[in-house]
Scaffold this active site. Structure first.
Site, PDB file in Angstrom:
ATOM      1  N   LYS A   1       0.875  -1.236  -0.029  1.00 31.02           N
ATOM      2  CA  LYS A   1      -0.031   0.096   0.223  1.00 31.02           C
ATOM      3  C   LYS A   1       1.002   1.187  -0.096  1.00 31.02           C
ATOM      4  O   LYS A   1       0.904   2.141   0.721  1.00 31.02           O
ATOM      5  CB  LYS A   1      -1.123   0.027   1.141  1.00 31.02           C
ATOM      6  CG  LYS A   1      -1.945  -0.985   1.106  1.00 31.02           C
ATOM      7  CD  LYS A   1      -3.271  -1.006   2.079  1.00 31.02           C
ATOM      8  CE  LYS A   1      -4.130  -2.149   1.898  1.00 31.02           C
ATOM      9  NZ  LYS A   1      -3.581  -3.510   2.317  1.00 31.02           N
TER      10      LYS A   1
ATOM     11  N   ALA B   1       2.526   4.887  -0.535  1.00 29.63           N
ATOM     12  CA  ALA B   1       1.773   6.043  -0.613  1.00 29.63           C
ATOM     13  C   ALA B   1       2.952   7.180  -0.296  1.00 29.63           C
ATOM     14  O   ALA B   1       2.895   7.624   0.887  1.00 29.63           O
ATOM     15  CB  ALA B   1       0.777   6.372   0.397  1.00 29.63           C
TER      16      ALA B   1
ATOM     17  N   GLY C   1       6.766   9.626  -6.178  1.00 31.49           N
ATOM     18  CA  GLY C   1       7.118   8.581  -7.180  1.00 31.49           C
ATOM     19  C   GLY C   1       8.376   8.112  -7.146  1.00 31.49           C
ATOM     20  O   GLY C   1       8.757   6.531  -7.237  1.00 31.49           O
TER      21      GLY C   1
ATOM     22  N   SER D   1     -12.102  -2.195   2.820  1.00 38.30           N
ATOM     23  CA  SER D   1     -13.324  -2.998   3.406  1.00 38.30           C
ATOM     24  C   SER D   1     -13.495  -2.789   4.784  1.00 38.30           C
ATOM     25  O   SER D   1     -14.495  -3.177   5.261  1.00 38.30           O
ATOM     26  CB  SER D   1     -12.740  -4.588   3.243  1.00 38.30           C
ATOM     27  OG  SER D   1     -11.427  -4.656   3.814  1.00 38.30           O
TER      28      SER D   1
ATOM     29  N   PRO E   1     -10.819  -7.843  -1.498  1.00 38.72           N
ATOM     30  CA  PRO E   1     -10.377  -8.527  -0.211  1.00 38.72           C
ATOM     31  C   PRO E   1     -11.719  -8.331   0.742  1.00 38.72           C
ATOM     32  O   PRO E   1     -12.743  -7.578   0.360  1.00 38.72           O
ATOM     33  CB  PRO E   1      -9.501  -7.838   0.486  1.00 38.72           C
ATOM     34  CG  PRO E   1      -9.593  -6.343  -0.124  1.00 38.72           C
ATOM     35  CD  PRO E   1     -10.261  -6.371  -1.569  1.00 38.72           C
TER      36      PRO E   1
ATOM     37  N   GLY F   1     -14.845 -14.016   3.841  1.00 31.01           N
ATOM     38  CA  GLY F   1     -14.340 -14.784   4.884  1.00 31.01           C
ATOM     39  C   GLY F   1     -14.341 -14.151   6.193  1.00 31.01           C
ATOM     40  O   GLY F   1     -15.429 -13.745   6.825  1.00 31.01           O
TER      41      GLY F   1
ATOM     42  N   PRO G   1     -17.910 -15.918  -0.072  1.00 34.60           N
ATOM     43  CA  PRO G   1     -17.326 -16.453  -1.189  1.00 34.60           C
ATOM     44  C   PRO G   1     -18.310 -16.075  -2.409  1.00 34.60           C
ATOM     45  O   PRO G   1     -19.173 -16.542  -2.362  1.00 34.60           O
ATOM     46  CB  PRO G   1     -16.828 -17.871  -1.218  1.00 34.60           C
ATOM     47  CG  PRO G   1     -16.784 -17.892   0.312  1.00 34.60           C
ATOM     48  CD  PRO G   1     -17.925 -17.036   0.938  1.00 34.60           C
TER      49      PRO G   1
HETATM   50  P1  BMP Z   1      -8.535 -11.646   5.696  1.00 36.55           P
HETATM   51  O1  BMP Z   1      -9.301 -12.305   4.545  1.00 36.55           O
HETATM   52  O2  BMP Z   1      -7.726 -12.154   6.683  1.00 36.55           O
HETATM   53  O3  BMP Z   1      -9.298 -10.798   6.275  1.00 36.55           O
HETATM   54  O4  BMP Z   1      -7.296 -10.874   4.833  1.00 36.55           O
HETATM   55  C1  BMP Z   1      -7.584  -9.682   4.099  1.00 36.55           C
HETATM   56  C2  BMP Z   1      -6.388  -9.435   3.394  1.00 36.55           C
HETATM   57  O5  BMP Z   1      -6.798  -8.263   2.436  1.00 36.55           O
HETATM   58  C3  BMP Z   1      -5.335  -8.645   4.275  1.00 36.55           C
HETATM   59  O6  BMP Z   1      -4.072  -9.140   3.852  1.00 36.55           O
HETATM   60  C4  BMP Z   1      -5.509  -7.147   4.408  1.00 36.55           C
HETATM   61  O7  BMP Z   1      -4.319  -6.502   4.267  1.00 36.55           O
HETATM   62  C5  BMP Z   1      -6.142  -7.014   2.780  1.00 36.55           C
HETATM   63  N1  BMP Z   1      -6.856  -5.878   2.634  1.00 36.55           N
HETATM   64  C6  BMP Z   1      -8.058  -5.909   3.259  1.00 36.55           C
HETATM   65  O8  BMP Z   1      -8.521  -6.435   4.069  1.00 36.55           O
HETATM   66  N2  BMP Z   1      -9.091  -4.775   3.105  1.00 36.55           N
HETATM   67  C7  BMP Z   1      -8.662  -3.888   2.094  1.00 36.55           C
HETATM   68  O9  BMP Z   1      -9.564  -3.004   1.815  1.00 36.55           O
HETATM   69  C8  BMP Z   1      -7.510  -3.862   1.355  1.00 36.55           C
HETATM   70  C9  BMP Z   1      -6.649  -4.835   1.659  1.00 36.55           C
HETATM   71  O10 BMP Z   1      -5.505  -5.065   1.087  1.00 36.55           O
END
Ligand code: BMP
Length: 224
Positions: free
Chosen positions: A65, A67, A70, A121, A174, A177, A183
């Site tokens: 991620k 940030a 450049g 998320s 992401p 789960g 899923p």
């Molecule tokens: P999990 O399924 O165990 O919650 O893992 C989600 C993965 O996705 C983590 O590696 C997290 O850094 C990434 N992630 C996330 O959960 N939400 C986002 O908005 C962006 C992500 O990269």
């Protein structure tokens, strides 16, 4: 295949051994693996070569991620490319000029996929990121990366992203789960891949968990 496994190793495990164990059990059923800061801080980038070698051809994405300006993001991306990492994740909010434009050029030069975070998320993303999602989608559209991250927990943002970005940019979602999304639900909303971590890596049998998640993805996709 539509599944990417997030490898976030427990602190009490050897991160490389633990990750290779998961990779060997799941690699034939998934598109790739995502590693992040919890792994890289503990192993350093050179050790990542052992992971990229263990995947047997599926890709490893580094979720830093990024940030920054450049110049600095490019240094990180190039170091990862040299360890065999196939893609790198950066934040879109840093903007295009002197930031993502330079990172994109570096990724092209290093043969790496650039992936931009457009929305997230977790609930706190509603405080700053979600209200400006159209602006961030505009930045992604201008940069034209290989892919973007949009959350499975907020399918309307995936639908919006797909509408605005068109069909050529991959959507990685992401939140499936452990964070509550089912899923297949993000695939129904327009994502290309679902990123799953704990529901696979903390399951007693990760290969069985992958197969169950894939089955559920297929069942859900049939109904959407
Ligand atoms: P999990 O399924 O165990 O919650 O893992 C989600 C993965 O996705 C983590 O590696 C997290 O850094 C990434 N992630 C996330 O959960 N939400 C986002 O908005 C962006 C992500 O990269």
């Amino acid at each position: 295949m539509t599944l990417i496994v997030a490898l976030d190793p427990p602190l009490e495990e050897d991160p490389i051994k633990w990750s290779i164990g998961i990779i060997e059990k799941t690699r034939e059923y998934v598109s790739g693996f995502k590693i992040g800061l919890p792994m890289l801080l503990r192993t350093g980038v050179d050790a990542v070569k052992q992971l990229t070698a263990a995947t047997g051809g599926s890709s490893v994405i580094a979720d830093l991620k990024l940030a920054d300006i450049g110049f600095v993001m490019s240094l990180s991306a190039a170091a990862l490319a040299r360890a065999g990492v196939r893609g790198v994740i950066a934040h879109s909010f840093v903007g295009v000029r002197d930031a993502l434009d330079a990172l994109k050029r570096t990724c092209e030069r290093e043969g790496m996929d650039l992936i931009l975070v457009v929305a997230m998320s977790h609930r706190g993303a509603e405080e700053v990121m979600t209200p400006v999602v159209d602006k961030l989608l505009g930045i992604a559209k201008e940069v034209a990366p290989w892919g973007v991250v949009l959350p499975a927990t907020k399918p309307r943002l995936i639908q919006r992203g797909r509408r605005i970005l068109g069909e050529h940019i991959k959507i990685l979602a992401p939140g499936v789960g452990a964070q509550g999304a089912r899923p297949g639900s993000a695939l129904c909303a327009g994502a290309d891949y679902e990123i799953v971590g704990r529901a696979i890596t903390r399951a007693p049998d990760p290969a069985d968990a992958v197969l169950r998640i894939r089955k559920e993805q297929m069942e859900v996709v049939k109904t959407c």
